[in-house]
Motif scaffolding. Structure first.
Motif, PDB file in Angstrom:
ATOM      1  N   LEU A 140       0.828  -1.257  -0.074  1.00 10.32           N
ATOM      2  CA  LEU A 140       0.035   0.120  -0.154  1.00 10.32           C
ATOM      3  C   LEU A 140       0.713   1.340  -0.001  1.00 10.32           C
ATOM      4  N   ALA A 141       2.039   1.016   0.828  1.00  5.02           N
ATOM      5  CA  ALA A 141       2.968   2.192   0.751  1.00  5.02           C
ATOM      6  C   ALA A 141       3.285   2.843  -0.668  1.00  5.02           C
ATOM      7  N   ALA A 142       3.583   1.795  -1.251  1.00  2.00           N
ATOM      8  CA  ALA A 142       4.061   2.083  -2.733  1.00  2.00           C
ATOM      9  C   ALA A 142       3.055   2.589  -3.730  1.00  2.00           C
ATOM     10  N   LEU A 143       1.646   2.235  -3.445  1.00  2.00           N
ATOM     11  CA  LEU A 143       0.476   2.923  -4.238  1.00  2.00           C
ATOM     12  C   LEU A 143       0.332   4.349  -3.772  1.00  2.00           C
ATOM     13  N   VAL A 144       0.741   4.430  -2.635  1.00  2.00           N
ATOM     14  CA  VAL A 144       0.609   5.737  -2.155  1.00  2.00           C
ATOM     15  C   VAL A 144       1.591   6.840  -2.611  1.00  2.00           C
ATOM     16  N   ALA A 145       2.582   6.335  -2.738  1.00  2.00           N
ATOM     17  CA  ALA A 145       3.926   7.140  -3.488  1.00  2.00           C
ATOM     18  C   ALA A 145       3.593   7.382  -4.875  1.00  2.00           C
ATOM     19  N   GLN A 149      -0.269   8.630 -10.499  1.00  2.00           N
ATOM     20  CA  GLN A 149      -0.372   7.989 -11.527  1.00  2.00           C
ATOM     21  C   GLN A 149      -1.858   7.641 -11.707  1.00  2.00           C
ATOM     22  N   ILE A 150      -2.611   7.630 -10.330  1.00  2.00           N
ATOM     23  CA  ILE A 150      -3.848   7.221 -10.601  1.00  2.00           C
ATOM     24  C   ILE A 150      -4.992   8.404 -10.497  1.00  2.00           C
ATOM     25  N   ALA A 151      -4.442   9.531 -10.486  1.00  2.00           N
ATOM     26  CA  ALA A 151      -5.117  10.599 -10.442  1.00  2.00           C
ATOM     27  C   ALA A 151      -5.822  11.020 -11.503  1.00  2.00           C
ATOM     28  N   THR A 152      -7.085  11.608 -11.266  1.00  2.00           N
ATOM     29  CA  THR A 152      -7.794  11.932 -12.421  1.00  2.00           C
ATOM     30  C   THR A 152      -7.920  13.805 -12.429  1.00  2.00           C
ATOM     31  N   ALA A 153      -8.607  14.172 -13.277  1.00  2.00           N
ATOM     32  CA  ALA A 153      -9.079  15.605 -13.372  1.00  2.00           C
ATOM     33  C   ALA A 153      -9.874  15.782 -12.294  1.00  2.00           C
ATOM     34  N   GLU A 154     -10.783  14.874 -12.096  1.00  2.00           N
ATOM     35  CA  GLU A 154     -11.850  14.843 -10.791  1.00  2.00           C
ATOM     36  C   GLU A 154     -11.263  14.837  -9.545  1.00  2.00           C
ATOM     37  N   THR A 155     -10.110  14.120  -9.384  1.00  2.00           N
ATOM     38  CA  THR A 155      -9.483  13.923  -8.083  1.00  2.00           C
ATOM     39  C   THR A 155      -8.308  14.503  -7.639  1.00  2.00           C
ATOM     40  N   PHE A 156      -7.711  14.974  -8.815  1.00  2.00           N
ATOM     41  CA  PHE A 156      -6.150  15.680  -8.554  1.00  2.00           C
ATOM     42  C   PHE A 156      -6.418  16.943  -7.365  1.00  2.00           C
ATOM     43  N   PRO A 157      -5.357  16.801  -6.533  1.00  2.00           N
ATOM     44  CA  PRO A 157      -4.468  16.349  -6.496  1.00  2.00           C
ATOM     45  C   PRO A 157      -4.179  14.773  -5.669  1.00  2.00           C
ATOM     46  N   LYS A 158      -5.381  14.471  -5.310  1.00  2.00           N
ATOM     47  CA  LYS A 158      -5.303  12.998  -4.887  1.00  2.00           C
ATOM     48  C   LYS A 158      -5.644  12.117  -5.801  1.00  2.00           C
ATOM     49  N   GLY A 159      -5.225  10.772  -5.544  1.00  2.00           N
ATOM     50  CA  GLY A 159      -5.289   9.638  -6.482  1.00  2.00           C
ATOM     51  C   GLY A 159      -6.776   9.312  -6.372  1.00  2.00           C
ATOM     52  N   ARG A 160      -7.066   8.284  -7.298  1.00  2.00           N
ATOM     53  CA  ARG A 160      -8.508   7.769  -7.359  1.00  2.00           C
ATOM     54  C   ARG A 160      -8.577   6.218  -7.578  1.00  2.00           C
ATOM     55  N   ILE A 161      -9.431   5.976  -6.518  1.00  2.00           N
ATOM     56  CA  ILE A 161      -9.800   4.391  -6.409  1.00  2.00           C
ATOM     57  C   ILE A 161     -11.348   4.191  -6.829  1.00  2.00           C
ATOM     58  N   LEU A 162     -11.509   3.447  -7.857  1.00  2.00           N
ATOM     59  CA  LEU A 162     -12.822   3.346  -8.387  1.00  2.00           C
ATOM     60  C   LEU A 162     -13.558   2.524  -7.249  1.00  2.00           C
ATOM     61  N   ALA A 163     -14.550   2.956  -6.639  1.00  2.00           N
ATOM     62  CA  ALA A 163     -15.158   2.128  -5.689  1.00  2.00           C
ATOM     63  C   ALA A 163     -16.408   1.416  -6.195  1.00  2.00           C
ATOM     64  N   TYR A 164     -16.941   0.669  -5.377  1.00  2.00           N
ATOM     65  CA  TYR A 164     -18.364  -0.168  -5.523  1.00  2.00           C
ATOM     66  C   TYR A 164     -19.344   0.884  -6.091  1.00  2.00           C
ATOM     67  N   LEU A 181      -5.565   8.138   3.432  1.00  2.00           N
ATOM     68  CA  LEU A 181      -4.763   7.853   2.345  1.00  2.00           C
ATOM     69  C   LEU A 181      -4.993   9.284   1.527  1.00  2.00           C
ATOM     70  N   PRO A 182      -4.170   9.603   0.736  1.00  2.00           N
ATOM     71  CA  PRO A 182      -4.254  10.672  -0.339  1.00  2.00           C
ATOM     72  C   PRO A 182      -4.771  10.419  -1.530  1.00  2.00           C
ATOM     73  N   VAL A 183      -6.191   9.642  -1.456  1.00  2.00           N
ATOM     74  CA  VAL A 183      -6.717   9.243  -2.625  1.00  2.00           C
ATOM     75  C   VAL A 183      -8.052   9.485  -2.394  1.00  2.00           C
ATOM     76  N   GLN A 184      -9.054   9.405  -3.336  1.00  2.00           N
ATOM     77  CA  GLN A 184     -10.319   9.664  -3.143  1.00  2.00           C
ATOM     78  C   GLN A 184     -11.270   8.443  -3.905  1.00  2.00           C
ATOM     79  N   GLY A 185     -12.355   8.082  -3.282  1.00  2.00           N
ATOM     80  CA  GLY A 185     -12.999   6.936  -3.955  1.00  2.00           C
ATOM     81  C   GLY A 185     -14.116   7.552  -4.795  1.00  2.00           C
ATOM     82  N   ILE A 186     -14.242   7.068  -5.917  1.00  2.00           N
ATOM     83  CA  ILE A 186     -15.075   7.258  -6.794  1.00  2.00           C
ATOM     84  C   ILE A 186     -16.168   6.194  -7.285  1.00  2.00           C
ATOM     85  N   ALA A 187     -17.428   6.410  -6.809  1.00  2.00           N
ATOM     86  CA  ALA A 187     -18.458   5.197  -7.115  1.00  2.00           C
ATOM     87  C   ALA A 187     -18.333   5.143  -8.529  1.00  2.00           C
ATOM     88  N   ALA A 188     -18.411   3.637  -8.926  1.00  2.00           N
ATOM     89  CA  ALA A 188     -18.727   3.148 -10.358  1.00  2.00           C
ATOM     90  C   ALA A 188     -20.484   3.064 -10.513  1.00  2.00           C
TER      91      ALA A 188
END
Length: 326
Positions: A140-145, A149-164, A181-188
């Motif tokens: 998980l630490a590698a993903l945070v670093a 790479q997984i950020a989108t215009a919707e979530t930047f500067p946070k990364g994006r994780i596609l949620a349920y 975590l410095p990421v955002q969950g976006i519902a599919a």
């Protein structure tokens, strides 16, 4: 709630129905149907659950029961189950339903008939090719670093994780908050939308992280890894803020693996006792379910045709569910 009643629709289905009926002993015939009311089976949003529900429904039909399939959301379905408007839900994923399932059991209006037997796993999945550009995965630490790479215009500067999808609960969003975590969950939008994202990511070789599960046919076609979260899950993680790495939160650990259980309206045991007994013995292997979902979702074959083939090829499995087996 929308309903559908299935009847044999092909020569294969008719032959299978005859075989199923022939296999039922006199004991089964004497026991069912105990009521001319239809047994109403819940249908949720994903193909694997459709497979599970249809297998059970076809076995019930072979015993003489009328069966209806009722389209119902993972959480709203419990209102109908508690009231007896839906009879059976053969694939309840505990992580998708919040307090609705425990509350239904506590009311006495529903009963838990035990595990379906899928040998399931859930977590944050990623394409294995990401390990070349994000060294250290699956940690998980590698993903945070590598969050950019997984950020989108919707979530930047946070990364994006596609949620349920939103009506499957908030598991990803809750985990992100607990772990800080410095990421955002976006519902599919749906299971189909999640699969489309996986297919698109592999076609373009782009980064993607999403909440996903096994059994599912995508694992046969796409090489997915699982993010490793530490510490591993323990019950204390959900109740003791001091247990995990985040002293201000509970749930800061790996995902609890969901129970996948069979549930029924409590009145089923009196109204259709033989069918209730079938549900008690009913079980489905995750490998078998995945193979059927692959035929339906990837090869475009009709659900009922695929289920009929499985029933025809596995009589030793479903015969063990019939009344004489109990």
């Amino acid at each position: 709630m929308p309903t559908r009643t299935t009847k044999p629709s092909s020569a294969i289905a008719l032959c299978l129905a005859s075989a199923l009926a022939a296999s039922a002993t006199q004991a089964a015939a004497d026991a069912a149907p105990e009521s001319d009311r239809p047994i109403r089976i819940a249908i949720n949003e994903w193909t694997g659950q459709h497979v599970t529900a249809t297998i059970l429904g076809k076995v019930y039909q072979s015993m003489g029961y009328e069966v209806e399939y009722v389209t119902a959301g993972a959480i709203p379905q419990f209102t109908a189950l508690v009231e007896g408007e839906i009879t059976v839900q053969p694939e309840i994923w505990s992580n998708l339903v919040g307090d609705a399932w425990p509350n239904a059991l506590a009311s006495g209006a529903m009963v838990n008939l035990g595990s379906l037997g899928l040998n399931n796993f859930e977590g944050w999945a990623y394409p294995k090719y990401m390990e070349e550009t994000c060294p250290g995965l699956p940690d998980l630490a590698a993903l945070v670093a590598c969050k950019d790479q997984i950020a989108t215009a919707e979530t930047f500067p946070k990364g994006r994780i596609l949620a349920y999808p939103a009506d499957w609960g908030t598991r990803t969003i809750d985990a992100i908050a607990a772990l800080g975590l410095p990421v955002q969950g976006i519902a599919a939008g749906s299971e189909g939308a999640m699969v489309a994202e996986i297919r698109s990511a592999f076609a373009q070789q782009r980064p993607l992280v999403l909440m996903f599960w096994s059994p599912h046919w995508v694992h046969a076609e796409f090489d997915l890894g699982w993010i490793e979260i530490t510490p591993p899950f323990a019950a204390e993680c959900l109740t003791d803020p001091a247990w995990g790495p985040n002293p201000d939160a509970t749930g800061d650990c790996a995902f609890e693996q969901a129970a996948v259980d069979k549930g029924a309206w409590s009145g089923m045991s009196e109204t259709w006792p033989a069918a209730f007994g079938v549900l008690e013995r009913f079980a489905l292997d995750g490998t078998d379910q995945s193979a059927m979902v692959f035929e339906i979702d990837r090869r475009g074959r009709p659900l009922e045709e695929v289920v009929d083939e499985w029933l025809a090829a596995n009589p030793e499995t479903w015969k063990a569910w019939l009344p004489e087996a109990g």
